[in-house]
Design a protein around this motif. Structure first.
Motif, PDB file in Angstrom:
ATOM      1  N   ALA A 147      -0.003  -4.690 -63.282  1.00  0.00           N
ATOM      2  CA  ALA A 147      -0.831  -3.914 -62.354  1.00  0.00           C
ATOM      3  C   ALA A 147      -2.219  -4.544 -62.294  1.00  0.00           C
ATOM      4  N   VAL A 148      -2.695  -4.819 -61.085  1.00  0.00           N
ATOM      5  CA  VAL A 148      -4.043  -5.376 -60.892  1.00  0.00           C
ATOM      6  C   VAL A 148      -4.996  -4.216 -60.680  1.00  0.00           C
ATOM      7  N   LEU A 149      -5.981  -4.090 -61.563  1.00  0.00           N
ATOM      8  CA  LEU A 149      -6.873  -2.937 -61.587  1.00  0.00           C
ATOM      9  C   LEU A 149      -8.328  -3.385 -61.656  1.00  0.00           C
ATOM     10  N   SER A 150      -9.235  -2.479 -61.301  1.00  0.00           N
ATOM     11  CA  SER A 150     -10.652  -2.737 -61.551  1.00  0.00           C
ATOM     12  C   SER A 150     -10.919  -2.542 -63.044  1.00  0.00           C
ATOM     13  N   ALA A 151     -12.071  -2.989 -63.500  1.00  0.00           N
ATOM     14  CA  ALA A 151     -12.406  -2.853 -64.921  1.00  0.00           C
ATOM     15  C   ALA A 151     -12.402  -1.391 -65.358  1.00  0.00           C
ATOM     16  N   ASP A 152     -12.943  -0.513 -64.526  1.00  0.00           N
ATOM     17  CA  ASP A 152     -12.984   0.907 -64.887  1.00  0.00           C
ATOM     18  C   ASP A 152     -11.600   1.535 -64.818  1.00  0.00           C
ATOM     19  N   GLN A 153     -10.794   1.150 -63.830  1.00  0.00           N
ATOM     20  CA  GLN A 153      -9.422   1.653 -63.740  1.00  0.00           C
ATOM     21  C   GLN A 153      -8.596   1.212 -64.945  1.00  0.00           C
ATOM     22  N   LEU A 154      -8.827   0.000 -65.417  1.00  0.00           N
ATOM     23  CA  LEU A 154      -8.077  -0.505 -66.569  1.00  0.00           C
ATOM     24  C   LEU A 154      -8.365   0.322 -67.809  1.00  0.00           C
ATOM     25  N   LEU A 155      -9.625   0.646 -68.041  1.00  0.00           N
ATOM     26  CA  LEU A 155      -9.974   1.456 -69.205  1.00  0.00           C
ATOM     27  C   LEU A 155      -9.310   2.827 -69.115  1.00  0.00           C
ATOM     28  N   GLU A 156      -9.318   3.416 -67.928  1.00  0.00           N
ATOM     29  CA  GLU A 156      -8.680   4.714 -67.735  1.00  0.00           C
ATOM     30  C   GLU A 156      -7.171   4.620 -67.966  1.00  0.00           C
ATOM     31  N   ALA A 157      -6.545   3.537 -67.491  1.00  0.00           N
ATOM     32  CA  ALA A 157      -5.106   3.357 -67.667  1.00  0.00           C
ATOM     33  C   ALA A 157      -4.738   3.185 -69.134  1.00  0.00           C
ATOM     34  N   LEU A 158      -5.564   2.477 -69.893  1.00  0.00           N
ATOM     35  CA  LEU A 158      -5.319   2.325 -71.327  1.00  0.00           C
ATOM     36  C   LEU A 158      -5.446   3.665 -72.045  1.00  0.00           C
ATOM     37  N   ASN A 159      -6.450   4.439 -71.671  1.00  0.00           N
ATOM     38  CA  ASN A 159      -6.653   5.743 -72.305  1.00  0.00           C
ATOM     39  C   ASN A 159      -5.539   6.728 -71.978  1.00  0.00           C
ATOM     40  N   SER A 160      -4.991   6.624 -70.775  1.00  0.00           N
ATOM     41  CA  SER A 160      -3.936   7.561 -70.366  1.00  0.00           C
ATOM     42  C   SER A 160      -2.538   7.013 -70.643  1.00  0.00           C
TER      43      SER A 160
END
Length: 298
Positions: A124-137
């Motif tokens: 999945a190609v994500l923004s830096a902030d989206q990536l952090l949220e995806a890791l947390n969730s």
């Protein structure tokens, strides 16, 4: 309460739509709605704001959802662990990646494949902030992107820093013969050229924009795109210069193009490969991380 209800709840969070959540859960929409209503009755709490369509979660639903994500992640990790005990390391690893990070992901995946040939990948190609949220969730198992060091420490991620080898301009020499050379380009020289850059929402683009602002320079951005492939093709035909971290692009993809280093201050964020802390990372993520960290360039 059972694990399927929690999976349905997590799917609803991801899809933000009852019909799509039902499809992702491989059940009909009435079945999904009924099971979630049963969960609400069992807990004695309203979890979902309902109107004609999905209208988000209640404050109580957000609290329950945080637990649901943890439980579903552990459950999925258990299933993967059992499969790996029976059949070796196999399954699908969910990788979240930020565009224009300082590693060529296909080369890394190919190197890991030598050790774990049965491992598959969903990227999945994500923004830096989206990536952090995806890791947390727990919607991705592995993250490769730009992070603030304080955040990495606070969240106890297992972290392998990626080498910062600088930034380069990529261009076709037939269209920009005056740029052929080995000395690094200055920011002022770069600002005088037509540029092909990622969209302004991307961290690497924001880093470039800040560098130009601090130098009181206004660059000519002739092409903006979310697609690195489009930016590469624009550089190939001579529309402008692609600016990229060194090491991000496959050498074979640069056929006919030339590279020239750019003198820029270091980024505020650190490029890194991260997974959850020990005990919370899925078995596939842990195997991948342990193997990949020895393969990354120093």
């Amino acid at each position: 309460m059972d694990i399927k209800q929690l999976i349905y709840l997590c799917n609803l969070e991801r899809e933000r739509h009852f019909g799509r959540a039902a499809e992702a859960s491989f059940v009909t929409q009435p079945t999904l709605s009924m099971r979630l209503k049963n969960l609400e009755r069992e807990l004695g709490l309203p979890l979902i704001n309902r109107s004609n369509n999905f209208a988000g979660f209640t404050p109580e639903g957000d609290r329950v959802l945080a637990w649901a994500r943890e439980i579903v992640s552990v459950y999925q990790g258990l299933k993967l662990e059992v499969e790996s005990l029976k059949h070796g390391v196999n399954g699908t690893l969910r990788v979240g990646v930020v565009p224009q990070c300082s590693v060529a992901l296909p080369l890394l995946l190919k190197a890991v494949q030598a050790r774990y040939p049965q491992l598959d990948y969903r990227i999945a190609v994500l923004s830096a902030d989206q990536l952090l949220e995806a890791l947390n969730s727990h919607t991705v198992d592995v993250g490769i992107g730009f992070f603030e060091m304080a955040t990495l420490r606070e969240l106890h991620f297992q972290t392998e820093m990626l080498a910062d080898r600088g930034v380069e301009a990529i261009f076709h020499p037939d269209h920009f013969p005056a740029l052929v050379g080995k000395t690094p380009l200055t920011l002022d020289e770069l600002a005088q050229q037509p540029l092909c850059l990622a969209e302004p929402t991307r961290y690497f683009r924001r880093y470039l924009d800040m560098a130009f602002r601090e130098a009181t320079l206004v660059p000519r951005v002739i092409v903006e795109s979310a697609s690195i492939m489009q930016l590469m093709q624009c550089a190939q035909v001579g529309l402008g210069l692609l600016v990229s971290p060194v090491g991000h692009l496959l050498p074979a993809s640069l056929q006919g193009l030339q590279q020239r280093a750019i003198t820029l201050p270091p980024m505020a964020r650190q490029a890194a490969l991260v997974i959850a802390e020990p005990g919370r990372a899925t078995p596939l993520a842990q195997h991948f991380f342990d193997e990949a960290r020895g393969l990354l360039p120093i």
